[in-house]
Scaffold this active site. Structure first.
Site, PDB file in Angstrom:
ATOM      1  CG  HIS A 370      -2.029  -1.044   1.042  1.00 29.22           C
ATOM      2  ND1 HIS A 370      -2.762  -1.532   2.085  1.00 29.22           N
ATOM      3  CD2 HIS A 370      -2.498  -1.649  -0.064  1.00 29.22           C
ATOM      4  CE1 HIS A 370      -3.638  -2.398   1.626  1.00 29.22           C
ATOM      5  NE2 HIS A 370      -3.496  -2.492   0.333  1.00 29.22           N
ATOM      6  CD  GLU A 612       1.707 -13.912 -20.919  1.00 28.91           C
ATOM      7  OE1 GLU A 612       2.540 -13.121 -20.475  1.00 28.91           O
ATOM      8  OE2 GLU A 612       0.525 -13.936 -20.546  1.00 28.91           O
ATOM      9  CG  ASN A 635       7.876  -8.491 -19.222  1.00 26.71           C
ATOM     10  OD1 ASN A 635       8.698  -7.963 -19.946  1.00 26.71           O
ATOM     11  ND2 ASN A 635       6.905  -7.825 -18.616  1.00 26.71           N
ATOM     12  CG  ASP A 636       5.159 -14.200 -18.077  1.00 31.35           C
ATOM     13  OD1 ASP A 636       5.942 -14.546 -17.175  1.00 31.35           O
ATOM     14  OD2 ASP A 636       4.069 -13.651 -17.855  1.00 31.35           O
ATOM     15  NE  ARG A 646       7.920 -11.272 -15.229  1.00 22.98           N
ATOM     16  CZ  ARG A 646       6.751 -10.879 -15.740  1.00 22.98           C
ATOM     17  NH1 ARG A 646       6.095 -11.670 -16.580  1.00 22.98           N
ATOM     18  NH2 ARG A 646       6.258  -9.723 -15.442  1.00 22.98           N
ATOM     19  CB  CYS A 683       2.320  -5.534 -24.239  1.00 21.26           C
ATOM     20  SG  CYS A 683       1.944  -7.193 -23.683  1.00 21.26           S
TER      21      CYS A 683
HETATM   22  C1  PEP Z   1       4.611 -10.105 -20.089  1.00 22.28           C
HETATM   23  O1  PEP Z   1       4.632 -11.232 -19.596  1.00 22.28           O
HETATM   24  O2  PEP Z   1       5.470  -9.688 -20.881  1.00 22.28           O
HETATM   25  C2  PEP Z   1       3.537  -9.163 -19.751  1.00 22.28           C
HETATM   26  C3  PEP Z   1       3.443  -8.018 -20.372  1.00 22.28           C
HETATM   27  O3  PEP Z   1       2.687  -9.509 -18.754  1.00 22.28           O
HETATM   28  P1  PEP Z   1       3.058  -9.422 -17.189  1.00 22.28           P
HETATM   29  O4  PEP Z   1       4.349  -8.639 -17.108  1.00 22.28           O
HETATM   30  O5  PEP Z   1       1.916  -8.751 -16.543  1.00 22.28           O
HETATM   31  O6  PEP Z   1       3.218 -10.852 -16.828  1.00 22.28           O
HETATM   32 MG    MG Z   2       2.944 -12.067 -18.579  1.00 18.66          MG
END
Ligand code: PEP
Ligand code: MG
Length: 756
Positions: A370, A612, A635-636, A646, A683
């Site tokens: 928070h 992903e 990312n994933d 990660r 993304c």
């Molecule tokens: C990702 O995995 O790249 C992604 C954008 O989703 P998150 O980071 O929310 O897992």
């Molecule tokens: Mg993700």
């Protein structure tokens, strides 16, 4: 032992221990009298006190019943033997047959063979174990809860003695770090970006409690209740008049969650129980606070851990009311304040005059705590996970918090401070300069348009569409508002939230990613799971397909919130085409339901997928016939492609997305999407890093979604590059066996005037 009897024993023992502590003789002599008193009162054959020493060892300091020669000789590491296990867990242990216990470590010098049962409790000071008190009996005794309570109460008093420095020097208790007065750079995790320079204010509600033992428990309970009521009155004012008043959604949720903790009768009852054992109201609050921290502070569930900080915030507040401690009056504060705390609750942050706050450094914390959410809303940089930082700085020292580089500089020299001031001014200049890009197209020098979108999680992120001139929201992480609430939002609450989201987007597209929880993103109101590999566990679409009501409710809320507007929905963590088909069928069912109800259907519903999981990338021909769009969650995708966690700093940077393999992989995906005429975007984090984004545009990606602050720099980069030149350069590198072509790409950017 009955409760009444145990309370009598406790009170008598406490009074005795207090007299001993205040009495004549050396610290060692007083400690020895204490062990004797405890053993006699608790009808134990042995009572021993261990004190924590440098190097994380517990040394036997006093004993009644074990061989006296073992005093100052027997030493156990934290985690070693039953005593070490109690310290490691920071929790009491009662064992009827010690020798059968898996942690048992035999120490012949103590002569402990005849004693079979043991009850041990940690001596806690500010949530840290500073010693252990243990009693032992010959027979296989089962110790009652009341006996444990008594020992814990004594442990509190003993904690003061240990901290007083009579037994071991205070220096030994504090972690050492070379010459404390030299500048020091410490690293952490950035929970709120930005650069702040100011003077350290240690947020250290270190209350010196003079009176631990009370004669009249009823009067203490009365004082406690009084303070409790006063505290609630003060919280009401804070929430009604604080800087976030009028803030939307999450802030209200954060405050509501906090208030729920405040109103929880459980902890008040525990404090009252502690008073009944003979403590003053203040000492009882501290006791319960320490126990909560020790018990829950290391809980694997991040939500529970966060609530501990809310409880600490409340406990400190209660102490202020009990002791009449003054508030952080603005006139006492330096002009520019950097708070340094172990952790803090949201209300504690709001206690400080936020116009003076330049940064926060926490030993603990998390992105979803928070305090981080509130700090982000107030644009205050926060650095968390900085071990022992409280012991490394002093009030009034200079400090720099550099959120972007996840570091803080303690006691920076004049010229370093100067440099940071310059950087901050430059950042502000750059920020102002990016404003000029706001209304310019993200078009490369050779005329390729790139759509730049933001990733959003909380409502205040949506303001950034306007301030950055982004084309919309490429990834709305719908789970984030779920995570800051105290209960699962029903369809109505979700509908209201999504309505606000669509309003705030002002007609620009928003891609709603359905709830991506599970793994480490824990919702407090869901069943807890202990998973060995949470990132690959029961999360996201897997949960939604197993519990379709969750997804259906979310989709229902979304359809209703659209009120005829177009919506884009995508599903996370899909690994098989069939999963997408099943999720889409649930969407269709909700659309049919709305039709039957005679509701207003969205103008269009585009249904896409997050790419992903590598398995899905190998099924593109089947997938692309069925989806309306694809968004690559790099990312994933990277973590699964390379089997590297990660979130694990040791390995997360081991492999580079700027490698011929990873870039080639992404290029193939992009080409297949083009072949089927399916829009594809990226993304993940890579889309917001200028060098990576340059490569992505070179690979043919035309839609990038990123954290809002990245929009300006990425637009500047796009406008300075030539897409075909980068594509050509990349083409010449795909055949290389290298794990990274980062340096080459950097060189290319430099030579071609690309602003990375
Ligand atoms: C990702 O995995 O790249 C992604 C954008 O989703 P998150 O980071 O929310 O897992
Ligand atoms: Mg993700």
């Amino acid at each position: 032992m009955s409760t009444a009897k145990s309370q009598t024993v406790s009170r008598k023992l406490l009074a005795g221990v207090r007299d001993v502590m205040a009495g004549e003789g050396s610290a060692q002599a007083r400690l020895d009298r204490t062990t004797g008193l405890i053993a006699a009162s608790m009808e134990a054959d042995v009572c021993s006190i261990y004190v924590r020493r440098a190097g994380d060892v517990l040394e036997l300091f006093s004993t009644q019943g074990l061989r006296p020669e073992s005093v100052h000789v027997t030493r156990l590491r934290i985690g070693e033997g039953v005593i070490g296990a109690i310290a490691a867990r920071a929790q009491p242990m009662a064992i009827a047959n010690v020798r059968n216990h898996p942690s048992f470590a035999y120490r012949p010098e103590t002569g402990e063979e005849p004693f079979h049962s043991m009850l041990g409790v940690p001596v806690l000071r500010a949530g840290r174990v500073v010693g252990i008190i243990a009693v032992q009996n010959r027979e296989h005794r089962r110790y009652a809860d009341e006996e444990r309570e008594i020992l814990q109460t004594i442990a509190m008093v003993l904690a003061e003695m240990v901290a007083g420095g009579d037994l071991v020097s205070r220096d030994e208790l504090a972690p050492t770090e070379g010459d404390a007065l030299r500048p020091l750079r410490v690293e952490g995790v950035c929970y709120s970006p930005g650069l702040g320079i100011g003077k350290v204010v240690l947020h250290e509600p270190g209350f010196d409690i003079d009176h631990l033992v009370a004669q009249d428990p009823d009067a203490e309970v009365e004082r406690l209740r009084h303070a409790f009521t006063a505290m609630h009155g003060q919280l009401d004012t804070l929430f009604r008049k604080g800087p976030l008043v009028g803030g939307e959604g999450e802030f209200q949720d954060v405050m509501e969650a906090f208030r729920m903790v405040a109103e929880d009768a459980g902890w008040l009852r525990r404090i009252e129980e502690a008073i009944a054992t003979g403590l003053t109201a203040e000492a009882a609050v501290v006791k319960v606070k320490n126990e909560m921290r020790a018990r829950l502070g290391s809980a694997p569930d991040p939500y529970l851990r966060e609530r501990v900080h809310d409880l600490e915030d409340l406990g400190n507040r209660l102490l202020q009311h009990l002791m009449g401690a003054a508030h952080h009056a603005a006139e006492d504060l330096p002009e520019h304040v950097v708070l340094v705390a172990r952790n803090m609750g949201p209300a504690e942050l709001l206690d400080y005059d936020h116009t003076r706050l330049r940064g926060v450094v926490l030993e603990e914390g998390s992105a979803t705590s928070h305090v981080s959410i509130v700090a982000r809303a107030l644009d205050i940089p926060v650095l968390g996970q900085v071990p022992d930082v409280m012991t490394k700085v002093a009030n009034g020292e200079n400090i720099v918090v550099d959120g972007r580089n996840a570091q803080a500089i303690l006691r920076p020299s004049e010229d370093i401070q100067q440099k940071f001031h310059e950087t901050r001014r430059a950042n502000e200049r750059i920020k102002a300069e990016y404003v000029q890009y706001k209304d310019l197209p993200a078009r490369t020098r050779d005329g390729v348009d790139v759509s730049l979108l933001i990733n959003a999680g909380l409502l205040f992120d949506f303001d950034q569409i306007e301030t950055t001139g982004a084309d919309g929201v490429g990834l709305y992480r719908t789970e984030v508002p779920f995570m800051v609430r105290s209960q699962f939002p029903d369809v109505d609450a979700q509908r209201q939230l999504y309505e606000r989201v669509l309003e705030r987007a002002q007609g620009k597209p928003v891609t709603f990613r359905t709830i991506d929880v599970g793994g480490d993103k824990v919702l407090p109101y869901w069943e807890e799971r202990d998973e060995e590999n949470p990132a690959m566990g029961w999360r996201a679409i897997r949960i939604c397909l197993d519990r379709p009501a969750i997804l259906r409710q979310q989709l229902r809320a979304l359809i209703q919130a659209a009120q005829g507007r177009a919506i884009d929905v995508m599903f996370p963590m899909v690994a098989e085409v069939e999963e997408f088909i099943a999720a889409k069928a649930l969407l269709q069912r909700e659309l049919d339901r709305e039709t039957k109800r005679g509701g207003l259907l969205p103008q269009t519903v585009r249904c896409g997928v997050m790419l992903e999981v590598p398995a899905l990338a190998l099924q593109l021909d089947k997938l692309l016939k069925r989806v309306d769009f694809v968004s690559i969650g790099s990312n994933d995708l990277m973590q699964f492609l390379y089997a590297t966690d990660r979130g694990n700093a040791h390995v997360s940077k081991r492999y580079d997305i700027l490698s011929p393999f990873a870039l080639g992989f992404l290029k193939t995906v992009r080409e297949r999407c083009d072949h089927y005429g399916i829009p594809v975007s990226v993304c993940g984090q890579a889309a917001g890093d200028p060098l990576e984004a340059m490569a992505l545009v070179g690979l043919g990606f035309r839609r990038l979604s990123m954290p809002p602050p990245a929009i300006g720099p990425i637009k500047e980069m796009v406008r300075s590059m030539e897409a075909h030149a980068v594509a050509q350069f990349l083409g010449s590198l795909f055949g290389m066996p290298h794990a990274s072509i980062r340096q080459r790409l950097r060189g290319f950017a430099r030579d071609h005037g690309v602003k990375i």
